[in-house]
Each structure stands twice: as structure tokens, then as C-alpha cells.
Design a protein around this motif. Structure first.
Motif, PDB file in Angstrom:
ATOM      1  N   ILE A   1       0.838  -1.205   0.000  1.00  0.00           N
ATOM      2  CA  ILE A   1       0.000   0.000   0.000  1.00  0.00           C
ATOM      3  C   ILE A   1       0.875   1.257   0.000  1.00  0.00           C
ATOM      4  O   ILE A   1       0.614   2.230  -0.706  1.00  0.00           O
ATOM      5  N   SER A   2       1.933   1.213   0.793  1.00  0.00           N
ATOM      6  CA  SER A   2       2.811   2.380   0.863  1.00  0.00           C
ATOM      7  C   SER A   2       3.459   2.648  -0.493  1.00  0.00           C
ATOM      8  O   SER A   2       3.571   3.799  -0.926  1.00  0.00           O
ATOM      9  N   TRP A   3       3.864   1.578  -1.181  1.00  0.00           N
ATOM     10  CA  TRP A   3       4.457   1.742  -2.511  1.00  0.00           C
ATOM     11  C   TRP A   3       3.432   2.319  -3.491  1.00  0.00           C
ATOM     12  O   TRP A   3       3.735   3.217  -4.274  1.00  0.00           O
ATOM     13  N   LEU A   4       2.210   1.788  -3.421  1.00  0.00           N
ATOM     14  CA  LEU A   4       1.153   2.281  -4.318  1.00  0.00           C
ATOM     15  C   LEU A   4       0.905   3.768  -4.078  1.00  0.00           C
ATOM     16  O   LEU A   4       0.700   4.544  -5.003  1.00  0.00           O
ATOM     17  N   LYS A   5       0.943   4.140  -2.809  1.00  0.00           N
ATOM     18  CA  LYS A   5       0.699   5.545  -2.450  1.00  0.00           C
ATOM     19  C   LYS A   5       1.838   6.426  -2.966  1.00  0.00           C
ATOM     20  O   LYS A   5       1.605   7.465  -3.570  1.00  0.00           O
ATOM     21  N   GLU A   6       3.063   5.976  -2.749  1.00  0.00           N
ATOM     22  CA  GLU A   6       4.236   6.761  -3.157  1.00  0.00           C
ATOM     23  C   GLU A   6       4.299   6.974  -4.667  1.00  0.00           C
ATOM     24  O   GLU A   6       4.672   8.039  -5.140  1.00  0.00           O
ATOM     25  N   THR A   7       3.963   5.929  -5.423  1.00  0.00           N
ATOM     26  CA  THR A   7       4.093   6.019  -6.884  1.00  0.00           C
ATOM     27  C   THR A   7       2.822   6.541  -7.550  1.00  0.00           C
ATOM     28  O   THR A   7       2.752   6.581  -8.781  1.00  0.00           O
TER      29      THR A   7
END
Lengths: 318, 247
Positions: free
Chosen positions: B79-85
Motif C-alpha cells: 500500500i505504501s508503494w502504491l501511495k508513493e508512486t
């Protein structure tokens, strides 16, 4: 409110905090159905910030965005925006494990198409964009250009009335770029409102009905491409490509005037339109047949308009 | 025929489940190796009496740890990666409800956690000579427990500033799940009781234990209800951050 513009932006202002940066400052424009509109400008001009506000991903500091007369509400359910508007972002796509065909069909179904319509639309788009051979390949296994092409197809599937595309032709080869521009022009011809952010000014200007040039968060010029280019109609650019290993003297450069520009073997300069042919003949004569590889007279482009307005070379900024 | 809301939800779920095409091995390995290793280590140092007394607790704790590895740690980082990108922009600009997207993500990660949990319960039961007669009770515990833990994973993913921090926070939660789940409550100091009370894994372990003992009772139903409440709370909490706040 179908008689309202498809997309309307009123006095839009966006300020980022910490550090404070004014990304958009008093932006106004509207885009009607059946027309295409281009947002041009260098990196940092505020184009992507503007687009993210158009699709409700970012809240304006002031002003508003209207979609068919209804204000786009940021942070609320996307359903009203998503029913009318398809968006191609610059960023990554989350599900690289999806196959190309699935990505298109699923997107169409999320936009409300039935299974049969989703399938036929997807197949048709894959054919036009030459994605057929890749239909059963996972997105994560595609090249950057192929993935971008798939994302463009995902934006077009479902035939929504408003299309917003942020740099649709990045990493895509020239032939397919041409097909994308043609496809977008066709969609506008079929009644969609197409909003484009692009660096490919030279190619895009042929499909754009109107453009706005952004610089430091403001629209510094807007209108039809022909109108904007008419501002420079009194000038013509001469461009000479010097043959490998040839050195030209100062007398040659003097012919082109003091504001000539030298990039490797390419020398260019603006001259008065009514003197262009005469100057060209002098330049050709001065360079001699062996010294020049190519000589061109170029009428002003949109990029020239942008440069005239104080910007930088758009391509240089990529 | 146009897609209905349920039709769109099934499309979202199918999209999420495509991750299994390439990621089932990491999900299985990451979720099962550590819990199985811990169970094996405990079994190796225990005598027969300790196995009889603590076997159920260890297997139940290890199984819930297996679920947490996927539903909390891997999901939080995802989720954090999805948010960052900004990869979540896709879902924010198609006409689907937040609830559908959140439910699809939660259910998919619950599914991803299943193979590890089954492996740990099966191998653990063999190692500690446990009854498999009420093994069916694992199913509701897995379903509600993984849903609640995945909600916690999404919450951590949204709360963390970046993927590294999401990994750190979720690993801290995972350590709590490990110690508070595998060690019997009677052996823990009193000050950890509040922490046990707010961790959904506690109720998942408690709900799993009777099944591993070959029984099913009212206490298990209560634990399952608590897990359902945790799931509902996390579900409500993560619907908001999924769409951008308009930074």
C-alpha cells in the motif's frame, strides 16, 4: 447540464506548502465536446498539477473545476468524475501482473461496459495500436513504450466523453505516436473533449484545436495553433546542417545575423519572412556545395511561439 | 448488459488476485518459513509435558503469525508503494466505490495468506500431535482474522510516510503478534495485557485454539465476533485515505 462545457476551469490557483510554491496561478479555460485542447510548457510549468486538479486528485487552493457544469469534488467518491472522464496519468500502474487484454477489458467493465462490449472495444483498440501480439503478455513484462501504449488504450476504452492524457506518447516510437495522435483526433471528431499534456508539440499541434502555453504556473498564451503561430508570421527560420568535418567562417555566420544559434552541426537563425529566400540563397552560396548537408526554411511552430514567450526549448527539458 | 456494482467488485477482485500469478511463491515462503521455524525450534527444546501443555498455543500463534506476515507486513509495504508512486490514481479515476476497492484489496490479501496458514496448521499439528477433527474451525478464524489483520496492514501502509517506514512499523506489529500470540498469556507480564486486548491477532489465536484441541465452543464465537468488529472498524478507517485528500 449537457449544454455546459465538458470541462471548465475558473480562476484556478494551487499553492504547495512547505516550501511554498505557486504551481498554478489564476488559470481559466474551457473545453467543449468535440474539440481537443493542449497544455504545453516545460517541466515545472504546473501542467501535471493542473491536470490532477481537473480529475479530482488534488484540491485547488482557490477557484474551481467544473465537469459538465458540476464542480469536481476532491477527496470524495470518484464515481461522478469517473463516469465522464478517463485519465492517463504519468505514473506507474499498480497491477503489472494483468495481461494487456485483461487490463483493457477490466477497465472497460469498471467504466460500466458489459462483457461483450468490453471485449469488442478492447480487441478493436489492440488492433489499431498493434497490441494484438502482446494481448496475453503481462504488463510488467512489456517495454516502457509498450506499457505506455497499453495505458493509452486503457484510457480510450469505454468511450468516455472527456479524455485527459498526461504525456501520452512518452517512450513510444514515431509511427505509433502518429497513430495515437490520429486516434485522439478521431475521438475529438466523434464528439469527445480531449485534453492533452505533451512535450511532442510539433506532432500534437496538428491534432489540437486549441492550446494554452503554461509558464511558471500561468497561461501566457492561448488560442488556436494557427493564431498563435501567426504572431511569428513575419519571421522564418533558416536551418543549415553543416557537413561532417567542415568549418564555416565568420562571414557565413554573419549572413545569419547576430542571433543565430549553433547546436553541433546545426546552425539556425530567424530572418524576416520577406527576406528569407534571398538570405537562403546567400547562405547556400557562401557555404558551398560540399559544406552543407541540408538546408531548410521553416515556418514558425508552436514551440517557436513558446520560445518567443520566454521559455526554454521544450525538448531540452525532457 | 452494463456492469453492476457487484460486477465491478468482482472485476476489482479478479484484478487483485492476478498478483498470485507471480507472487504466490513469495507469499507462501515469507508467510510460512518463519512461523514454521519458530514452531520447530520450540518443539525441539520442549519435553513431552511442555508439548502437551503449550503445543496448541504455539501452533495457533504460529498460524496467526503466518497470516500477519502477508496481511500486515507485505500488504502495508504494498500500500505504501502504491501511495508513493501514485499508482492508486487508477482506482481513484474509475467509477467504482472506495468500499469496493478496499474490500477487493482486503479479500485478496486474505486469500494470499491462506496457503501459509494451512501449511503452518498442518505441519504444526503433526509436530505437536494435535487433533485435526475440528480443523474446519480454522476457516472462519482465517477469514475474519485475515480480514482484520489486512485492515491493520492497509492502515499502516497509509499512515507510513514511505515504504521503508511501512516495513518498520509492520514488522514491529508482527513482533507483537509473534510474542503475544505464541507465548501463553499466563507467562506474559501484566503490562502487556492492554496491548493484547487491542491486537486482533489475540482473538484470532484464542479462536483457533479450541479447534486445534478438537472442540468448538461459545468462547470461540465471541472471539470471532470481536474479529468481525475489528475488521469493520479497520474497513471504515481505510476507506478515507484510499482517495487523495487533495494535498
Amino acid at each position: 447540464m449537457r449544454n455546459a462545457p465538458a470541462c471548465e476551469v475558473r480562476s484556478l490557483r494551487k499553492i504547495y506548502r512547505d516550501p511554498e510554491v505557486v504551481a498554478n496561478d489564476g488559470i481559466d479555460f474551457s473545453v467543449e465536446l468535440g474539440t481537443s485542447f493542449g497544455l504545453l510548457g516545460p517541466n515545472g510549468a504546473g501542467k501535471t498539477t493542473l491536470v490532477r486538479q481537473l480529475v479530482g486528485l488534488m484540491r485547488p487552493t482557490a477557484g474551481k473545476v467544473l465537469l459538465f457544469g458540476e464542480e469536481v469534488q476532491t477527496g470524495r467518491s470518484s464515481q461522478s468524475v469517473g463516469r465522464h472522464m478517463a485519465y492517463l496519468p504519468q505514473g506507474a500502474f499498480s497491477l503489472g501482473e494483468l495481461k494487456v487484454r485483461e487490463a483493457l477489458q477490466y477497465t472497460a467493465m469498471l467504466r460500466g461496459c458489459g462483457r461483450a462490449t468490453a471485449r469488442s472495444e478492447s480487441e478493436s483498440l489492440m488492433e489499431v495500436l498493434e497490441l494484438g501480439p502482446l494481448a496475453d503478455r503481462q504488463l510488467r513484462k512489456l517495454s516502457g513504450g509498450q506499457r505506455r501504449l497499453t495505458q493509452v488504450a486503457m484510457t480510450l476504452v469505454g468511450r468516455l466523453p472527456v479524455l485527459i492524457l498526461d504525456e501520452p506518447t512518452t517512450d513510444i516510437d514515431p509511427e505509433l505516436r502518429g497513430r495515437i495522435w490520429t486516434l485522439l483526433a478521431e475521438r475529438a471528431g466523434d464528439g469527445a473533449a480531449v485534453i492533452l499534456v505533451t512535450h511532442d508539440v510539433a506532432e500534437a499541434e496538428h491534432v489540437l484545436d486549441r492550446v494554452a502555453i503554461l509558464h511558471e504556473g500561468r497561461i501566457v498564451a492561448a488560442g488556436r495553433p494557427a493564431e498563435l503561430k501567426a504572431r511569428l508570421a513575419h519571421r522564418t527560420r533558416i536551418e543549415v546542417v553543416i557537413a561532417e568535418g567542415t568549418t564555416l567562417g565568420d562571414s557565413f555566420l554573419t549572413l545569419l545575423g547576430p542571433d543565430h544559434r549553433v547546436e553541433r552541426r546545426r546552425v539556425s537563425a530567424w530572418v524576416a519572412a520577406d527576406e528569407a529566400v534571398m538570405t537562403l540563397e546567400k547562405v547556400v552560396s557562401a557555404a558551398g556545395p560540399g559544406a552543407r548537408e541540408d538546408v531548410r526554411l521553416i515556418t514558425p511552430t508552436l514551440e517557436d511561439v513558446y520560445l518567443e514567450l520566454g521559455g526554454h526549448h521544450l525538448k531540452d527539458e525532457e | 448488459m452494463n456492469s453492476t456494482s457487484f460486477g465491478k467488485f468482482t472485476v476489482l477482485l479478479r484484478m487483485q488476485l492476478t498478483r498470485l500469478r507471480t507472487s504466490w511463491r513469495p507469499y507462501l515462503i515469507v508467510s510460512s518459513v518463519m512461523p514454521l521455524g519458530i514452531a520447530l525450534l520450540m518443539r525441539a527444546v520442549m519435553d513431552r509435558g511442555q508439548v502437551d501443555r503449550f503445543g496448541i498455543q504455539i501452533v495457533a500463534g504460529s498460524a496467526v503469525l503466518a497470516v500477519s506476515m502477508t496481511a500486515v507486513v507485505m500488504l502495508a509495504q504494498r500500500i505504501s508503494w502504491l501511495k508513493e508512486t501514485q499508482a492508486l490514481d487508477y482506482y481513484a479515476t474509475v467509477p467504482v466505490s472506495r468500499s469496493s476497492v478496499v474490500a477487493a484489496v482486503l479479500i485478496s490479501f486474505a486469500v494470499f495468506s491462506l496457503p501459509g496458514a494451512i501449511l503452518v496448521v498442518g505441519v504444526g499439528a503433526l509436530m505437536f500431535d494435535l487433533s485435526l477433527t475440528a480443523l474446519w474451525t480454522v476457516v472462519p478464524v482465517w477469514a475474519l482474522g485475515s480480514f482484520a489483520l489486512a485492515g491493520l496492514g492497509i492502515l499502516i501502509g497509509f499512515a507510513a510516510r514511505d515504504e521503508q517506514l511501512a516495513g518498520m512499523y509492520s514488522n514491529l506489529v508482527m513482533m507483537a503478534v509473534l510474542f503475544l500470540g505464541i507465548l501463553p498469556a499466563a507467562k506474559l507480564p501484566g503490562w502487556v495485557a492492554p496491548l493484547r486486548a487491542v491486537l486482533p491477532s489475540t482473538y484470532a489465536v484464542d479462536a483457533l485454539k479450541p479447534g486445534l484441541a478438537g472442540s468448538f465452543g461459545a468462547g470461540q464465537v465471541v472471539d470471532l465476533l470481536v474479529l468481525a468488529v475489528f475488521g469493520a472498524i479497520f474497513f471504515a478507517c481505510v476507506r478515507g485515505p484510499l482517495w487523495p485528500k487533495g494535498e
